[in-house]
Design an enzyme around this catalytic site. Structure first.
Site, PDB file in Angstrom:
ATOM      1  N   LYS A 112       1.027  -1.209  -0.534  1.00 34.61           N
ATOM      2  CA  LYS A 112      -0.163   0.304  -0.129  1.00 34.61           C
ATOM      3  C   LYS A 112       1.073   1.463  -0.098  1.00 34.61           C
ATOM      4  O   LYS A 112       0.629   2.480  -0.703  1.00 34.61           O
ATOM      5  CB  LYS A 112      -1.087  -0.147   0.779  1.00 34.61           C
ATOM      6  CG  LYS A 112      -2.312  -1.361   1.780  1.00 34.61           C
ATOM      7  CD  LYS A 112      -3.035  -1.098   0.269  1.00 34.61           C
ATOM      8  CE  LYS A 112      -3.659  -2.141   0.653  1.00 34.61           C
ATOM      9  NZ  LYS A 112      -3.075  -3.774   0.610  1.00 34.61           N
TER      10      LYS A 112
HETATM   11  C1  LIG Z   1      -4.153  -5.269   0.386  1.00 31.41           C
HETATM   12  C2  LIG Z   1      -3.386  -6.126   0.510  1.00 31.41           C
HETATM   13  C3  LIG Z   1      -3.967  -7.016  -0.503  1.00 31.41           C
HETATM   14  C4  LIG Z   1      -4.478  -7.235  -1.907  1.00 31.41           C
HETATM   15  O1  LIG Z   1      -4.435  -5.892  -3.344  1.00 31.41           O
HETATM   16  P1  LIG Z   1      -5.911  -5.534  -3.345  1.00 31.41           P
HETATM   17  O2  LIG Z   1      -5.201  -3.724  -4.344  1.00 31.41           O
HETATM   18  O3  LIG Z   1      -6.880  -5.292  -2.424  1.00 31.41           O
HETATM   19  O4  LIG Z   1      -6.662  -6.675  -4.073  1.00 31.41           O
HETATM   20  C5  LIG Z   1      -2.845  -7.966  -0.453  1.00 31.41           C
HETATM   21  N1  LIG Z   1      -1.811  -8.720   0.073  1.00 31.41           N
HETATM   22  C6  LIG Z   1      -1.209  -7.207   0.703  1.00 31.41           C
HETATM   23  C7  LIG Z   1      -0.058  -7.645   1.932  1.00 31.41           C
HETATM   24  C8  LIG Z   1      -1.929  -6.110   1.151  1.00 31.41           C
HETATM   25  O5  LIG Z   1      -1.804  -5.205   2.587  1.00 31.41           O
END
Ligand SMILES: *Cc1c(COP(=O)(O)O)cnc(C)c1O
Length: 498
Positions: A112
């Site tokens: 993120k």
């Molecule tokens: C948010 C997240 C995901 C999923 O990603 P999306 O964009 O919501 O599909 C996978 N792994 C981690 C560690 C995340 O923080």
């Protein structure tokens, strides 16, 4: 102005990139989409010699056409700096025949950070460009990682406040501590008595609440979103797929024009959608392998054409993927209808009224380069252990889901195309589950989180990241909890709009 944005539900058109970022969600409840997906306009040989920041500019300028060159470059420079623990920003590691694209080198050690390091800059620049005089209130639902990454980005940014809702029993201990110790006078964290879908649905409802909007406006506030429903999240995520491909080429791992596959551990469908955008921009990607955990609603969708959220919500050891309503899928659905807002809206109405919808044969054909797979918690743990035992490379439980699904895909399809696996979090964010996977249940029994962190470090020889050291002794600053139906009251309370 160049490219503009329109709602996936047809109700808003001609919106500039900066306004779409400021607004977050379209007024009709839809998501913003560009009128077309632009093509990369620099040759791959040039991209392969570029830094992450240079690549980011070449990709993002095509989408954010109302930002000046100077504005965009300044946002990029301030985002991708020494907050990342490597100059490469998103390095590739090769293990067991696949390339792991490590997206967790930012300050909150999950992918993120890749978008949330830049979103606050894009948003404050947008506010300035559009003469917005209101204070921007970022409302965010999190399955664990977005919340911390968004707060790290928005903490003490003038003209902004941020309120994060997370599922009280649905995040890891490190994730919870990271959020509850967050500094910044403008940050608020609320644990809801519900799951991630409840949090996300609640936040979307607040966005659509006209009465609340008026009350907030009177107090000088306006809402925006830091979730991947915001196009300002999606666009920066396209960058690292282009960068990864260019680096594979530079390192002579692939040949010019060679197709690769991409595997993405998926929850809200944002990360994998960014890979799809990269493909549509001209990046040679063959298949997009969508990896789910036991909440395998997307696997079922890609294998049957029916999206059905009416099922038990399962809490797993990959909590950031514990999601049954994948918001960004709406963008793919919209594209698959030929950008027919009314047709997309009808399906989304069905989803909220009935809990399911089925797409047409043509729509399925349109998305046939998406392959669904899922891994159980046992399969996930097994692949983490196997990887570590054979190569010494440590992956987290989300990346484990992707690695397990990749193994199944390769065995079932016989497709040996070179593959990039999105590695979405540091193993330390999920120390307990990772330790248990590699050393068995006795290795974690009766130990507290930080004992496990230290044990994992001595076993793996991987240093404990700064983000984990920071929370070891940090004071808890946030204690608010609420029921799902009290989210509105809680927001009003925080903003003193009662
Ligand atoms: C948010 C997240 C995901 C999923 O990603 P999306 O964009 O919501 O599909 C996978 N792994 C981690 C560690 C995340 O923080």
């Amino acid at each position: 102005m160049g490219l503009t944005y329109q709602s996936t539900r047809g109700g808003e058109t001609g919106v500039s990139a900066s306004m779409a970022i400021l607004q977050g969600l379209a007024k009709d409840g839809g998501l913003f989409m560009p009128t077309e997906i632009p093509k990369l306009d620099v040759p791959m040989e040039r991209l392969s010699a570029m830094t992450y920041q240079e690549t980011a500019y070449e990709v993002m300028k095509l989408f954010l056409t109302d930002y000046t060159q100077e504005e965009l470059k300044s946002c990029i420079a301030r985002a991708y700096d020494s907050k990342f623990d490597t100059e490469e920003i998103a390095p590739l590691a090769k293990a067991e025949g696949a390339y792991f694209l490590e997206l967790y080198h930012g300050c909150t050690i999950a992918f993120k950070d890749m978008a949330l390091s830049i979103l606050p800059h894009l948003m404050t620049t947008a506010a300035k460009k559009n003469q917005v005089d209101k204070e921007i209130v970022i409302l965010t639902a999190t399955s664990g990682d977005t919340g911390k990454a968004a707060m790290a980005g928005f903490a003490d940014v003038p003209g902004t406040r941020i309120i994060v809702f997370y599922p009280k029993d649905g995040v890891s201990k490190v994730q919870e501590l990271q959020m509850r110790t967050q500094k910044g006078e403008n940050t608020s964290v609320v644990a809801i008595h519900g799951n991630f879908d409840d949090a996300q649905t609640g936040v979307k409802k607040l966005f659509g609440d006209k009465e609340l909007e008026a009350q907030l406006a009177a107090k000088g506030f306006q809402f925006s979103s830091a979730n991947s429903i915001n196009i300002g999240r999606l666009v920066p995520q396209i960058v690292y797929y282009v960068y990864a491909y260019a680096k594979l080429l530079a390192n002579e791992e692939i040949k010019q024009g060679e197709e690769i596959n991409v595997v993405v551990p998926t929850g809200n469908f944002g990360n994998i959608l960014a890979a799809y955008f990269a493909k549509r921009m001209g990046l040679p990607i063959k298949n997009l392998i969508c990896a789910s955990n036991d909440n395998k609603v997307l696997y079922d969708f890609f294998t049957t054409g029916t999206y059905d959220r009416k099922r038990e919500f399962i809490l797993t050891n990959s909590p950031s993927m514990d999601i049954l309503i994948s918001s960004n899928l709406e963008r793919l659905i919209y594209l698959s209808t030929g950008c027919d807002g009314a047709a997309n809206e009808a399906l989304m109405q069905e989803l909220s009224a009935k809990g399911s919808y089925t797409v047409t044969r043509d729509m399925r054909e349109f998305m046939s380069d998406f392959k669904g797979g899922y891994a159980t918690q046992e399969e996930n743990a097994a692949v983490i252990k196997k990887m570590f035992d054979r190569t010494g490379y440590l992956i987290d439980t989300h990346t484990g889901v992707a690695a397990a699904v990749y193994g199944q895909y390769r065995a079932e399809s016989g497709d040996h195309t070179k593959t990039v696996i999105a590695s979405t979090a540091s193993p330390y964010k999920f120390s307990n589950s990772v330790m248990e996977a590699i050393a068995g249940p006795d290795s974690v029994r009766g130990r507290d989180e930080f004992e496990v962190v230290d044990a994992l470090s001595s076993l793996s020889k991987v240093a404990v990241p700064k983000a984990v050291e920071e929370i070891r002794n940090a004071p808890i600053r946030h204690n608010t909890e609420c029921d799902v139906d009290k989210m509105k009251a809680t927001v009003k309370d925080i903003l003193e709009c009662v």
